[in-house]
Scaffold this motif. Sequence first.
Motif, mmCIF file in Angstrom:
data_model
loop_
_atom_site.group_PDB
_atom_site.id
_atom_site.type_symbol
_atom_site.label_atom_id
_atom_site.label_comp_id
_atom_site.label_asym_id
_atom_site.label_seq_id
_atom_site.Cartn_x
_atom_site.Cartn_y
_atom_site.Cartn_z
ATOM 1 N N PHE A 1 0.846 -1.204 0.000
ATOM 2 C CA PHE A 1 0.000 0.000 0.000
ATOM 3 C C PHE A 1 0.881 1.253 0.000
ATOM 4 O O PHE A 1 0.695 2.169 -0.800
ATOM 5 C CB PHE A 1 -0.935 0.025 1.220
ATOM 6 C CG PHE A 1 -1.713 1.310 1.339
ATOM 7 C CD1 PHE A 1 -2.882 1.501 0.620
ATOM 8 C CD2 PHE A 1 -1.246 2.360 2.131
ATOM 9 C CE1 PHE A 1 -3.581 2.712 0.686
ATOM 10 C CE2 PHE A 1 -1.928 3.564 2.211
ATOM 11 C CZ PHE A 1 -3.105 3.737 1.484
ATOM 12 N N CYS B 1 -10.441 4.116 2.662
ATOM 13 C CA CYS B 1 -8.995 4.292 2.629
ATOM 14 C C CYS B 1 -8.642 5.544 3.421
ATOM 15 O O CYS B 1 -9.347 6.542 3.370
ATOM 16 C CB CYS B 1 -8.541 4.428 1.171
ATOM 17 S SG CYS B 1 -6.792 4.818 1.004
ATOM 18 N N VAL C 1 -6.216 7.433 2.826
ATOM 19 C CA VAL C 1 -5.587 8.415 1.939
ATOM 20 C C VAL C 1 -6.605 8.985 0.949
ATOM 21 O O VAL C 1 -6.748 10.195 0.818
ATOM 22 C CB VAL C 1 -4.399 7.785 1.176
ATOM 23 C CG1 VAL C 1 -3.855 8.747 0.121
ATOM 24 C CG2 VAL C 1 -3.305 7.389 2.157
ATOM 25 N N CYS C 2 -7.310 8.113 0.208
ATOM 26 C CA CYS C 2 -8.377 8.568 -0.679
ATOM 27 C C CYS C 2 -9.687 8.111 -0.018
ATOM 28 O O CYS C 2 -9.682 7.669 1.113
ATOM 29 C CB CYS C 2 -8.208 7.965 -2.074
ATOM 30 S SG CYS C 2 -8.498 6.190 -2.137
ATOM 31 N N CYS D 1 -6.026 -0.952 -1.480
ATOM 32 C CA CYS D 1 -6.911 0.118 -1.921
ATOM 33 C C CYS D 1 -6.909 0.127 -3.456
ATOM 34 O O CYS D 1 -5.857 0.297 -4.063
ATOM 35 C CB CYS D 1 -6.444 1.478 -1.398
ATOM 36 S SG CYS D 1 -7.386 2.823 -2.156
ATOM 37 N N CYS E 1 -5.447 3.711 -4.655
ATOM 38 C CA CYS E 1 -4.042 4.045 -4.345
ATOM 39 C C CYS E 1 -3.067 3.017 -4.938
ATOM 40 O O CYS E 1 -1.902 3.313 -5.119
ATOM 41 C CB CYS E 1 -3.824 4.123 -2.843
ATOM 42 S SG CYS E 1 -4.678 5.478 -2.031
HETATM 43 ZN ZN LIG Z 1 -6.710 4.836 -1.303
#
Ligand SMILES: [Zn+2]
Length: 271
Positions: free
Chosen positions: A178, A245, A247-248, A265, A268
Amino acid sequence: MPELPEVEVTRMSFADRIAGAAILAVRIGKPLRWPLGCDTAQLVGQTVHGVRRRGKYLLLDLDHGVLLIHLGMSGRLVFGLNLPEAGVHDHFELTTNRGLLRLRDPRRFGAVVFVPSQDSALATKLLGGLGVEPLSSAFDACTFHRQLKTRQVAIKQVLLAGDIVVGVGNIYASEALFMAGIRPTISARRLSLARVRRLHGAIREVLSRAIERGGSTLRDFSSAAGEDGHFQLEAMVYGREGLECRVCDARIKSLRQGQRSTFFCPRCQKG
Ligand SMILES: [Zn+2]
Protein backbone atom coordinates in the motif's frame (compact mmCIF):
# COMPACT_ATOMS: atom_id res chain seq x y z
CA MET A 1 0.87 -15.12 13.37
CA PRO A 2 3.97 -13.42 14.76
CA GLU A 3 5.94 -11.73 11.97
CA LEU A 4 9.42 -10.19 12.03
CA PRO A 5 8.43 -7.13 14.13
CA GLU A 6 6.73 -9.27 16.78
CA VAL A 7 9.74 -11.60 16.95
CA GLU A 8 12.12 -8.62 17.21
CA VAL A 9 9.93 -7.00 19.89
CA THR A 10 9.95 -10.31 21.77
CA ARG A 11 13.75 -10.46 21.48
CA MET A 12 14.23 -6.92 22.76
CA SER A 13 11.87 -7.54 25.68
CA PHE A 14 14.06 -10.21 27.29
CA ALA A 15 17.50 -10.32 25.60
CA ASP A 16 19.21 -8.01 28.11
CA ARG A 17 17.53 -9.66 31.08
CA ILE A 18 18.50 -13.21 30.15
CA ALA A 19 22.06 -12.47 28.98
CA GLY A 20 24.49 -14.15 31.39
CA ALA A 21 21.82 -16.36 32.94
CA ALA A 22 22.67 -19.93 33.93
CA ILE A 23 20.22 -22.64 32.91
CA LEU A 24 19.06 -24.54 36.00
CA ALA A 25 16.32 -26.77 34.58
CA VAL A 26 14.43 -27.52 31.38
CA ARG A 27 10.86 -28.73 31.14
CA ILE A 28 9.16 -29.95 27.97
CA GLY A 29 5.40 -30.24 27.50
CA LYS A 30 3.59 -31.70 24.51
CA PRO A 31 5.54 -32.13 21.25
CA LEU A 32 6.07 -28.98 19.23
CA ARG A 33 6.64 -28.78 15.47
CA TRP A 34 10.13 -30.29 15.72
CA PRO A 35 11.87 -32.22 18.53
CA LEU A 36 14.38 -30.46 20.77
CA GLY A 37 17.25 -32.40 19.25
CA CYS A 38 19.16 -33.04 22.46
CA ASP A 39 18.66 -34.39 25.93
CA THR A 40 17.34 -31.67 28.24
CA ALA A 41 20.20 -32.46 30.66
CA GLN A 42 22.62 -31.23 27.98
CA LEU A 43 21.26 -27.68 28.40
CA VAL A 44 21.43 -27.59 32.20
CA GLY A 45 24.48 -25.78 33.49
CA GLN A 46 25.01 -23.82 30.27
CA THR A 47 24.91 -20.01 30.20
CA VAL A 48 22.71 -17.98 27.86
CA HIS A 49 25.09 -15.43 26.39
CA GLY A 50 22.60 -13.45 24.35
CA VAL A 51 19.62 -13.54 22.03
CA ARG A 52 19.90 -12.83 18.31
CA ARG A 53 17.24 -12.96 15.59
CA ARG A 54 17.41 -14.37 12.08
CA GLY A 55 14.15 -14.02 10.14
CA LYS A 56 11.50 -15.23 12.53
CA TYR A 57 13.91 -17.38 14.55
CA LEU A 58 15.33 -16.35 17.89
CA LEU A 59 18.83 -17.69 18.52
CA LEU A 60 19.91 -18.13 22.12
CA ASP A 61 23.67 -18.45 22.21
CA LEU A 62 24.78 -20.99 24.82
CA ASP A 63 28.25 -22.09 25.95
CA HIS A 64 28.06 -25.07 23.62
CA GLY A 65 25.51 -24.62 20.87
CA VAL A 66 22.52 -22.50 19.98
CA LEU A 67 18.87 -22.84 20.94
CA LEU A 68 16.61 -21.88 18.02
CA ILE A 69 13.11 -20.74 18.96
CA HIS A 70 10.30 -20.23 16.42
CA LEU A 71 6.93 -18.91 17.54
CA GLY A 72 5.02 -20.66 14.75
CA MET A 73 1.39 -19.59 14.35
CA SER A 74 0.40 -18.80 17.90
CA GLY A 75 3.49 -18.98 20.09
CA ARG A 76 4.61 -16.34 22.54
CA LEU A 77 7.44 -16.19 24.99
CA VAL A 78 7.25 -14.93 28.53
CA PHE A 79 10.30 -14.24 30.65
CA GLY A 80 10.12 -13.31 34.29
CA LEU A 81 10.38 -14.20 37.92
CA ASN A 82 7.51 -15.73 39.84
CA LEU A 83 5.43 -16.72 36.82
CA PRO A 84 2.21 -18.63 37.53
CA GLU A 85 2.19 -22.44 37.31
CA ALA A 86 2.63 -23.84 33.81
CA GLY A 87 -0.68 -24.11 31.94
CA VAL A 88 -1.93 -26.63 29.42
CA HIS A 89 -0.47 -24.63 26.49
CA ASP A 90 2.99 -24.11 27.99
CA HIS A 91 5.23 -26.58 26.18
CA PHE A 92 8.78 -25.43 26.88
CA GLU A 93 10.34 -23.87 29.95
CA LEU A 94 13.88 -22.84 30.64
CA THR A 95 14.47 -22.13 34.31
CA THR A 96 17.45 -19.81 34.80
CA ASN A 97 18.90 -17.97 37.75
CA ARG A 98 17.53 -14.72 36.23
CA GLY A 99 13.98 -15.96 35.62
CA LEU A 100 11.86 -18.44 33.74
CA LEU A 101 11.60 -18.41 29.93
CA ARG A 102 8.34 -20.04 28.87
CA LEU A 103 6.91 -20.79 25.43
CA ARG A 104 3.13 -20.78 25.35
CA ASP A 105 1.87 -22.22 22.07
CA PRO A 106 -1.76 -23.39 21.85
CA ARG A 107 -1.47 -24.58 18.22
CA ARG A 108 2.02 -26.09 18.65
CA PHE A 109 3.40 -24.97 15.29
CA GLY A 110 6.25 -23.33 17.16
CA ALA A 111 9.51 -25.06 17.95
CA VAL A 112 12.58 -25.06 20.17
CA VAL A 113 15.53 -26.78 18.54
CA PHE A 114 19.06 -27.24 19.86
CA VAL A 115 21.88 -27.12 17.32
CA PRO A 116 25.55 -27.66 18.20
CA SER A 117 26.47 -24.65 16.07
CA GLN A 118 24.96 -22.29 13.52
CA ASP A 119 26.92 -24.11 10.81
CA SER A 120 25.53 -27.54 11.67
CA ALA A 121 23.44 -29.42 9.12
CA LEU A 122 20.20 -28.89 11.02
CA ALA A 123 20.81 -25.16 11.50
CA THR A 124 21.62 -24.81 7.81
CA LYS A 125 18.44 -26.65 6.92
CA LEU A 126 16.33 -24.27 9.02
CA LEU A 127 18.17 -20.99 8.43
CA GLY A 128 20.03 -21.54 5.16
CA GLY A 129 17.12 -20.80 2.82
CA LEU A 130 16.21 -17.51 4.43
CA GLY A 131 16.45 -14.35 2.36
CA VAL A 132 18.30 -11.21 3.35
CA GLU A 133 17.34 -9.33 6.53
CA PRO A 134 15.10 -6.41 5.44
CA LEU A 135 16.47 -3.98 8.03
CA SER A 136 20.13 -4.76 7.31
CA SER A 137 22.32 -2.90 4.85
CA ALA A 138 22.54 -6.14 2.85
CA PHE A 139 18.97 -5.51 1.65
CA ASP A 140 19.69 -3.46 -1.44
CA ALA A 141 17.09 -2.05 -3.89
CA CYS A 142 19.03 -2.83 -7.08
CA THR A 143 19.70 -6.45 -6.08
CA PHE A 144 16.06 -6.76 -4.99
CA HIS A 145 14.96 -5.52 -8.43
CA ARG A 146 17.24 -8.01 -10.21
CA GLN A 147 15.88 -10.86 -8.11
CA LEU A 148 12.24 -9.85 -8.68
CA LYS A 149 12.90 -9.90 -12.45
CA THR A 150 13.27 -13.69 -12.20
CA ARG A 151 9.88 -14.25 -10.54
CA GLN A 152 6.65 -14.64 -12.49
CA VAL A 153 4.34 -14.82 -9.48
CA ALA A 154 2.46 -11.99 -7.75
CA ILE A 155 4.68 -9.62 -5.77
CA LYS A 156 2.76 -10.32 -2.53
CA GLN A 157 3.53 -14.04 -2.90
CA VAL A 158 7.22 -13.33 -3.43
CA LEU A 159 7.33 -11.25 -0.25
CA LEU A 160 5.57 -13.95 1.78
CA ALA A 161 7.88 -16.70 0.46
CA GLY A 162 10.76 -15.08 2.36
CA ASP A 163 13.55 -16.48 0.20
CA ILE A 164 14.53 -13.10 -1.30
CA VAL A 165 13.81 -10.93 1.71
CA VAL A 166 12.86 -12.59 4.99
CA GLY A 167 10.23 -11.80 7.59
CA VAL A 168 7.71 -9.76 5.58
CA GLY A 169 4.55 -11.67 6.46
CA ASN A 170 0.92 -11.08 5.65
CA ILE A 171 0.24 -7.90 7.60
CA TYR A 172 3.41 -6.07 6.66
CA ALA A 173 3.41 -7.19 3.02
CA SER A 174 -0.07 -5.69 2.61
CA GLU A 175 1.00 -2.51 4.36
CA ALA A 176 4.28 -2.10 2.46
CA LEU A 177 2.58 -2.65 -0.91
CA PHE A 178 0.00 0.00 0.00
CA MET A 179 2.72 2.45 1.01
CA ALA A 180 4.51 1.81 -2.29
CA GLY A 181 1.27 2.11 -4.31
CA ILE A 182 1.69 -1.36 -5.79
CA ARG A 183 -1.21 -3.77 -6.45
CA PRO A 184 -0.47 -7.05 -4.57
CA THR A 185 -1.41 -9.13 -7.63
CA ILE A 186 1.07 -7.61 -10.09
CA SER A 187 3.72 -10.02 -11.35
CA ALA A 188 7.00 -9.37 -9.52
CA ARG A 189 8.99 -9.31 -12.78
CA ARG A 190 6.92 -6.40 -14.16
CA LEU A 191 7.96 -3.92 -11.47
CA SER A 192 10.26 -1.15 -12.64
CA LEU A 193 13.37 -0.22 -10.70
CA ALA A 194 11.69 3.00 -9.54
CA ARG A 195 8.74 1.07 -8.12
CA VAL A 196 11.01 -1.55 -6.52
CA ARG A 197 12.92 1.31 -4.87
CA ARG A 198 9.65 2.57 -3.38
CA LEU A 199 8.75 -0.93 -2.20
CA HIS A 200 12.20 -1.45 -0.71
CA GLY A 201 11.85 1.79 1.28
CA ALA A 202 8.26 0.94 2.26
CA ILE A 203 9.22 -2.51 3.63
CA ARG A 204 11.90 -0.97 5.81
CA GLU A 205 9.66 1.84 6.98
CA VAL A 206 6.68 -0.39 7.79
CA LEU A 207 8.78 -2.94 9.70
CA SER A 208 10.70 -0.26 11.63
CA ARG A 209 7.50 1.51 12.54
CA ALA A 210 5.89 -1.77 13.65
CA ILE A 211 8.86 -2.56 15.91
CA GLU A 212 8.63 0.94 17.41
CA ARG A 213 4.95 0.35 18.12
CA GLY A 214 5.62 -2.96 19.85
CA GLY A 215 4.36 -5.10 16.95
CA SER A 216 0.74 -5.92 16.13
CA THR A 217 -1.56 -7.57 18.63
CA LEU A 218 -4.32 -9.18 16.59
CA ARG A 219 -5.26 -12.09 18.83
CA ASP A 220 -2.82 -12.81 21.56
CA PHE A 221 0.64 -11.44 20.79
CA SER A 222 2.48 -9.72 23.57
CA SER A 223 6.16 -9.29 24.26
CA ALA A 224 8.10 -11.47 26.68
CA ALA A 225 7.49 -8.71 29.22
CA GLY A 226 3.73 -8.97 28.68
CA GLU A 227 3.25 -5.78 26.63
CA ASP A 228 0.74 -5.68 23.76
CA GLY A 229 1.63 -4.17 20.37
CA HIS A 230 -0.19 -1.22 18.85
CA PHE A 231 0.75 -1.20 15.16
CA GLN A 232 -2.60 -2.73 14.12
CA LEU A 233 -4.32 0.49 15.20
CA GLU A 234 -2.54 2.43 12.48
CA ALA A 235 -2.72 -0.20 9.71
CA MET A 236 -3.68 1.44 6.42
CA VAL A 237 -5.21 -1.61 4.73
CA TYR A 238 -4.71 -4.78 6.80
CA GLY A 239 -7.99 -5.93 8.35
CA ARG A 240 -9.83 -2.87 6.92
CA GLU A 241 -11.96 -4.43 4.16
CA GLY A 242 -14.98 -2.28 3.35
CA LEU A 243 -13.65 0.70 5.32
CA GLU A 244 -12.60 3.99 3.71
CA CYS A 245 -9.00 4.29 2.63
CA ARG A 246 -7.13 6.64 4.97
CA VAL A 247 -5.59 8.41 1.94
CA CYS A 248 -8.38 8.57 -0.68
CA ASP A 249 -12.05 7.79 -0.04
CA ALA A 250 -12.22 4.45 -1.90
CA ARG A 251 -13.23 1.36 0.02
CA ILE A 252 -10.49 -1.09 0.99
CA LYS A 253 -10.84 -4.44 -0.77
CA SER A 254 -9.59 -7.88 0.09
CA LEU A 255 -8.82 -10.97 -1.97
CA ARG A 256 -7.31 -14.39 -1.37
CA GLN A 257 -3.76 -15.09 -2.48
CA GLY A 258 -2.23 -18.46 -1.62
CA GLN A 259 -4.88 -19.04 1.06
CA ARG A 260 -4.03 -15.75 2.79
CA SER A 261 -6.12 -12.57 2.83
CA THR A 262 -4.62 -9.61 1.04
CA PHE A 263 -5.94 -6.11 1.64
CA PHE A 264 -5.45 -3.20 -0.77
CA CYS A 265 -6.91 0.12 -1.92
CA PRO A 266 -8.11 -0.15 -5.55
CA ARG A 267 -7.41 3.57 -6.12
CA CYS A 268 -4.04 4.05 -4.35
CA GLN A 269 -2.71 0.74 -5.70
CA LYS A 270 -3.72 0.82 -9.37
CA GLY A 271 -1.14 -1.51 -10.86
ZN1 LIG B 1 -6.71 4.84 -1.30
